[in-house]
Write an enzyme that holds these catalytic residues in place. Structure first.
Site, short mmCIF file in Angstrom:
data_model
loop_
_atom_site.label_atom_id
_atom_site.label_comp_id
_atom_site.label_asym_id
_atom_site.label_seq_id
_atom_site.Cartn_x
_atom_site.Cartn_y
_atom_site.Cartn_z
N GLU A 103 0.83 -1.21 0.00
CA GLU A 103 0.00 0.00 0.00
C GLU A 103 0.87 1.27 0.00
O GLU A 103 2.07 1.21 0.24
CB GLU A 103 -0.94 0.01 1.20
CG GLU A 103 -0.22 0.07 2.54
CD GLU A 103 -1.04 0.76 3.64
OE1 GLU A 103 -1.51 1.88 3.40
OE2 GLU A 103 -1.17 0.16 4.72
N LYS A 149 -5.83 10.57 0.54
CA LYS A 149 -5.84 9.25 1.18
C LYS A 149 -7.07 8.52 0.65
O LYS A 149 -8.19 8.93 0.93
CB LYS A 149 -5.89 9.42 2.70
CG LYS A 149 -6.03 8.13 3.49
CD LYS A 149 -6.12 8.40 4.98
CE LYS A 149 -6.70 7.20 5.72
NZ LYS A 149 -7.04 7.52 7.11
N VAL A 159 -5.45 0.31 2.96
CA VAL A 159 -5.62 -1.15 2.84
C VAL A 159 -6.83 -1.46 1.95
O VAL A 159 -6.75 -2.29 1.03
CB VAL A 159 -5.77 -1.79 4.24
CG1 VAL A 159 -6.23 -3.25 4.14
CG2 VAL A 159 -4.44 -1.71 5.00
N ASP A 175 -16.76 5.56 14.14
CA ASP A 175 -15.56 5.49 13.31
C ASP A 175 -15.06 4.05 13.18
O ASP A 175 -14.37 3.53 14.05
CB ASP A 175 -14.46 6.39 13.90
CG ASP A 175 -13.26 6.53 12.97
OD1 ASP A 175 -13.19 5.77 11.97
OD2 ASP A 175 -12.40 7.38 13.22
N SER A 222 -13.17 1.66 10.29
CA SER A 222 -12.46 1.75 9.02
C SER A 222 -13.14 0.95 7.92
O SER A 222 -13.62 -0.18 8.14
CB SER A 222 -11.03 1.25 9.20
OG SER A 222 -10.38 1.23 7.94
N ASP A 256 -11.56 -0.52 5.86
CA ASP A 256 -10.71 -1.70 5.64
C ASP A 256 -11.46 -2.98 6.04
O ASP A 256 -11.27 -4.04 5.43
CB ASP A 256 -9.43 -1.63 6.48
CG ASP A 256 -8.47 -0.53 6.03
OD1 ASP A 256 -8.70 0.08 4.98
OD2 ASP A 256 -7.48 -0.30 6.77
N LYS A 279 -3.58 -1.95 15.80
CA LYS A 279 -2.91 -1.05 16.74
C LYS A 279 -3.73 -0.81 17.98
O LYS A 279 -4.96 -0.78 17.91
CB LYS A 279 -2.78 0.31 16.08
CG LYS A 279 -1.59 0.45 15.25
CD LYS A 279 -1.12 1.89 15.31
CE LYS A 279 0.24 1.94 14.70
NZ LYS A 279 0.13 2.22 13.27
N1 PSU Z 1 -2.52 1.71 10.56
C1 PSU Z 1 -1.18 1.81 10.67
N2 PSU Z 1 -0.49 2.46 9.71
C2 PSU Z 1 -1.11 3.00 8.62
C3 PSU Z 1 -2.52 2.85 8.51
C4 PSU Z 1 -3.18 2.21 9.50
O1 PSU Z 1 -0.62 1.32 11.62
O2 PSU Z 1 -0.44 3.58 7.77
C5 PSU Z 1 -3.20 3.38 7.30
C6 PSU Z 1 -3.51 2.21 6.33
O3 PSU Z 1 -3.40 2.68 5.00
C7 PSU Z 1 -4.96 1.88 6.64
C8 PSU Z 1 -5.49 3.26 6.92
O4 PSU Z 1 -5.65 1.25 5.58
O5 PSU Z 1 -4.47 3.92 7.66
C9 PSU Z 1 -6.77 3.22 7.71
O6 PSU Z 1 -7.31 4.50 7.79
P1 PSU Z 1 -8.79 4.69 8.39
O7 PSU Z 1 -8.65 4.33 9.83
O8 PSU Z 1 -9.09 6.14 8.15
O9 PSU Z 1 -9.67 3.77 7.62
MN MN Z 2 -12.04 6.13 10.19
#
Ligand code: PSU
Ligand code: MN
Length: 307
Positions: free
Chosen positions: A25, A86, A106, A138, A140, A142, A159
């Site tokens: 990614e 993003k 992701v 919130d 994701s 993903d 995380k």
């Molecule tokens: N978690 C990490 N490092 C990252 C990301 C998540 O430890 O770089 C990035 C990845 O690209 C993941 C995105 O798909 O953040 C998720 O963002 P959001 O929570 O806004 O969906």
């Molecule tokens: Mn989010």
């Protein structure tokens, strides 16, 4: 309308030969790590994939084209560009349509990998259910992508900036296999264990590759999440991080950070609050994931005979 997708020369050759390819990614480069460590890490990860017998395909949108594999110059441009979007499922098409530049999360990387016929993808951590999601909602994209797009994603778990139990619950509800590699516990990114059992455990790349193939045979949509624990030497204890995560989370709320901004904000603050230690660990675990993903991709690229 044609699919505006370009393959790097290496990836095109690997596709023609039917050899192993690992998708990577780009949001981790533009929104997950500071410059210049972001480019250096991206190059190290690509090298790690090659060393383990596969071809790396770093994915991004540049000049309105979906790039499957970036040259060194493109990687450098992306890492240095300001105003890189993003991109997730919701915005990847709009970015391509207006000729923009964007890094794939992701979710978006899975979409692109699947379009390119790539089954395995290595990253650091996936997005998940944020702490306080019961009020912020919130979660994701993903997680939904893992439920619908047939790519095996190797990450180091979720995380501790996320609500890990809720993340596992949503993955279960969505029918996503969550596979801990080589241990029973679900790893928590900087720490080898989250204190929670993973629903599945596998001990070899071949087992993971066979499970991926069997999902296809059964006609199941969606991918697999492989949770690969960070190497012991690079681990950061959950106790030392907990107060820093609490501080960063509180700051995000106070500053009204929301939507796409939340994850990059928390990653940047943790980098600052740990004096860069979070980044060193992040690099080690991404390399570790690149190795395992390459092994899985090599198993999948083997000629028939897996039955
Ligand atoms: N978690 C990490 N490092 C990252 C990301 C998540 O430890 O770089 C990035 C990845 O690209 C993941 C995105 O798909 O953040 C998720 O963002 P959001 O929570 O806004 O969906
Ligand atoms: Mn989010």
């Amino acid at each position: 309308m044609n699919l505006p997708m370009d393959f790097s020369a290496d990836v095109a050759a690997a596709r023609a030969a039917g050899s192993a390819i690992v998708a990577l990614e780009s949001t981790i480069i533009t929104h997950g790590m500071p410059y210049p460590q972001n480019v250096e890490t991206a190059q190290l990860v690509e090298r790690e994939v090659r060393t383990h017998g596969a071809t790396p395909a770093t994915i991004a949108v540049m000049n309105g084209r979906l790039k499957i594999g970036l040259s060194d110059a493109e990687l450098e441009d992306l890492a240095q560009a300001s105003q890189v979007a993003k991109l997730s499922r919701a915005d990847i098409a709009a970015c391509i349509a207006h000729g923009g530049i964007g890094a794939t999360t992701v979710a978006a990387t899975m979409i692109a990998a699947n379009l390119a016929g790539i089954s395995v993808f290595a990253t650091g951590g996936i997005g998940g259910v944020h702490k306080g999601a019961e009020t912020s909602f919130d979660i994701s994209a993903d997680l939904g992508e893992l439920a619908r797009t047939p790519v095996t994603v190797v990450a180091a778990g979720a995380k501790a900036i996320l609500d890990v139990p809720k993340t596992l619950e949503v993955l279960e509800t969505q029918g996503v296999p969550v596979i801990a590699f080589g241990q029973d516990d679900f790893p928590a990114f900087w720490s080898r264990t989250s204190g929670l059992m993973a629903p599945l455990r596998m001990d070899s790349a071949a087992e993971i590759a066979n499970a991926h193939l069997m999902r296809g045979v059964l006609g199941l949509s969606g991918g697999q999440l492989v949770a690969n624990p960070i190497p012991k030497a690079s681990e950061i204890s959950a106790q030392s991080l907990a107060p820093l995560i609490a501080q960063a989370t509180q700051e995000a709320a106070e500053q009204g950070v929301s939507g796409k901004g939340v994850t990059p904000f928390l990653l940047q603050r943790l980098f600052e609050l740990t004096d860069g230690a979070s980044l060193t660990a992040n690099i080690a675990l991404v390399l570790n994931n690149a190795r395992l993903a390459s092994e899985i991709a090599c198993c999948l690229a083997k000629p028939a005979g897996n039955d």
